[in-house]
Design an enzyme around this catalytic site. Structure first.
Site, PDB file in Angstrom:
ATOM      1  N   CYS A  68       0.838  -1.211   0.000  1.00 17.55           N
ATOM      2  CA  CYS A  68       0.000   0.000   0.000  1.00 17.55           C
ATOM      3  C   CYS A  68       0.868   1.255   0.000  1.00 17.55           C
ATOM      4  O   CYS A  68       0.563   2.234  -0.697  1.00 17.55           O
ATOM      5  CB  CYS A  68      -0.897   0.039   1.244  1.00 17.55           C
ATOM      6  SG  CYS A  68      -2.060  -1.300   1.323  1.00 17.55           S
ATOM      7  N   ARG A 150      -7.789  -4.556  -2.919  1.00 18.45           N
ATOM      8  CA  ARG A 150      -7.360  -3.349  -3.652  1.00 18.45           C
ATOM      9  C   ARG A 150      -8.393  -3.053  -4.738  1.00 18.45           C
ATOM     10  O   ARG A 150      -8.383  -3.672  -5.793  1.00 18.45           O
ATOM     11  CB  ARG A 150      -5.967  -3.573  -4.273  1.00 18.45           C
ATOM     12  CG  ARG A 150      -4.916  -3.885  -3.237  1.00 18.45           C
ATOM     13  CD  ARG A 150      -3.535  -4.076  -3.805  1.00 18.45           C
ATOM     14  NE  ARG A 150      -2.723  -4.723  -2.796  1.00 18.45           N
ATOM     15  CZ  ARG A 150      -2.188  -4.107  -1.742  1.00 18.45           C
ATOM     16  NH1 ARG A 150      -2.324  -2.801  -1.600  1.00 18.45           N
ATOM     17  NH2 ARG A 150      -1.491  -4.776  -0.844  1.00 18.45           N
TER      18      ARG A 150
HETATM   19  C1  BEZ Z   1       0.591  -4.646   1.878  1.00 18.14           C
HETATM   20  O1  BEZ Z   1       1.804  -4.778   1.939  1.00 18.14           O
HETATM   21  O2  BEZ Z   1       0.067  -3.597   1.505  1.00 18.14           O
HETATM   22  C2  BEZ Z   1      -0.290  -5.809   2.235  1.00 18.14           C
HETATM   23  C3  BEZ Z   1       0.123  -7.081   1.908  1.00 18.14           C
HETATM   24  C4  BEZ Z   1      -0.684  -8.159   2.236  1.00 18.14           C
HETATM   25  C5  BEZ Z   1      -1.891  -7.953   2.893  1.00 18.14           C
HETATM   26  C6  BEZ Z   1      -2.290  -6.677   3.209  1.00 18.14           C
HETATM   27  C7  BEZ Z   1      -1.490  -5.580   2.875  1.00 18.14           C
END
Ligand code: BEZ
Length: 250
Positions: A68, A150
């Site tokens: 993110c 997402r």
């Molecule tokens: C992230 O790094 O944004 C992420 C990765 C896996 C699950 C949730 C967030």
């Protein structure tokens, strides 16, 4: 004992499937759901506060997570491109606004890809209650019961949903692709055309009907400067590359 475990697993699976099926996603062509929420830029009533602009709503699983953070850094880097395209960006993440402010400050201090500090001008929406995420069908319970996947909603100036993309938690979005879809939609509306596979801003576009008969083309040879046919229904209109507003091939 084995039977009991199997029964419990089956019930849990069934419950998960039923919950997942009850997720309601605003579909392409529907009005964008309206909400009022606290954000890092103050109170926002979405989409009305953005008036006759295009809007893009991005959802994120969680603040301070690495994928993110990379996505927000990329968005901050190209936010001026979206501004030039008459488009406002808004971010949902299922954390509160205090956490969002801390994340924003941290991101603005990050030297992502050696680009130096990038100011984040778009709002991060408080959705700790998940109410916005639920309105937009961003919680896919089989992936996570408390984190958004997402999601990307592109909404037009009349507040109609025009494009929906969902990406898994593990895969960061391609922001140039989101910009490409936006430019393609704006081009389609402006010129009443469609865009072919892998289209980029400035490429020729598809005319979704026969623009001219063979007789008209024979009588007006100059039309060949604007239109050409690859066979059957495949009519193309030549784009004037010098008029391309925004180079989204970066
Ligand atoms: C992230 O790094 O944004 C992420 C990765 C896996 C699950 C949730 C967030």
């Amino acid at each position: 004992m084995k039977r009991l475990v199997l029964t419990i697993v089956s019930i849990a699976f069934l419950m998960g499937t039923i919950c997942a099926q009850s997720v309601k996603i605003p579909l392409i062509g529907s009005k964008a759901p309206s909400f009022t929420a606290e954000t890092t830029n103050g109170t926002l009533t979405f989409p009305d506060d953005y008036g006759k602009k295009w809007k893009i709503l991005f959802s994120h699983p969680q603040d301070f997570t690495p994928v993110c953070s990379s996505e927000l850094s990329e968005l901050a880097y190209i936010q001026k491109d979206f501004e030039k395209l008459n488009t406002k960006i808004a971010i949902i993440s299922a954390d509160n606004v205090i956490e969002h402010r801390r994340w924003k400050t941290w991101l603005e201090g990050l030297d992502y890809k050696g680009r130096g500090s990038q100011k984040i001008e778009f709002p991060l929406i408080d959705d700790h209650s998940h109410s916005v995420s639920i309105q937009y069908g961003m919680i896919h319970e089989l992936a996570s019961t408390n984190k958004d996947i997402r999601g990307v909603f592109i909404i037009d100036p009349n507040n109609v949903v025009r494009s929906i993309n969902f990406y898994p938690m593990q895969v960061g979005r391609n922001m140039q692709e989101i910009e490409r879809i936006l430019v393609a939609l704006q081009t389609a509306d402006r010129e009443m055309v469609c865009t072919p596979a892998n289209w980029k801003n400035g490429d020729d576009v598809i005319v979704p009907h026969y623009p001219y008969t063979d007789d008209e083309l024979a009588a007006n040879p100059e039309l060949k400067d604007s239109y050409y046919n690859l066979g059957g229904y495949m009519w193309f209109k030549k784009e004037n590359k010098s008029l391309v507003m925004n180079d989204n091939s970066k």
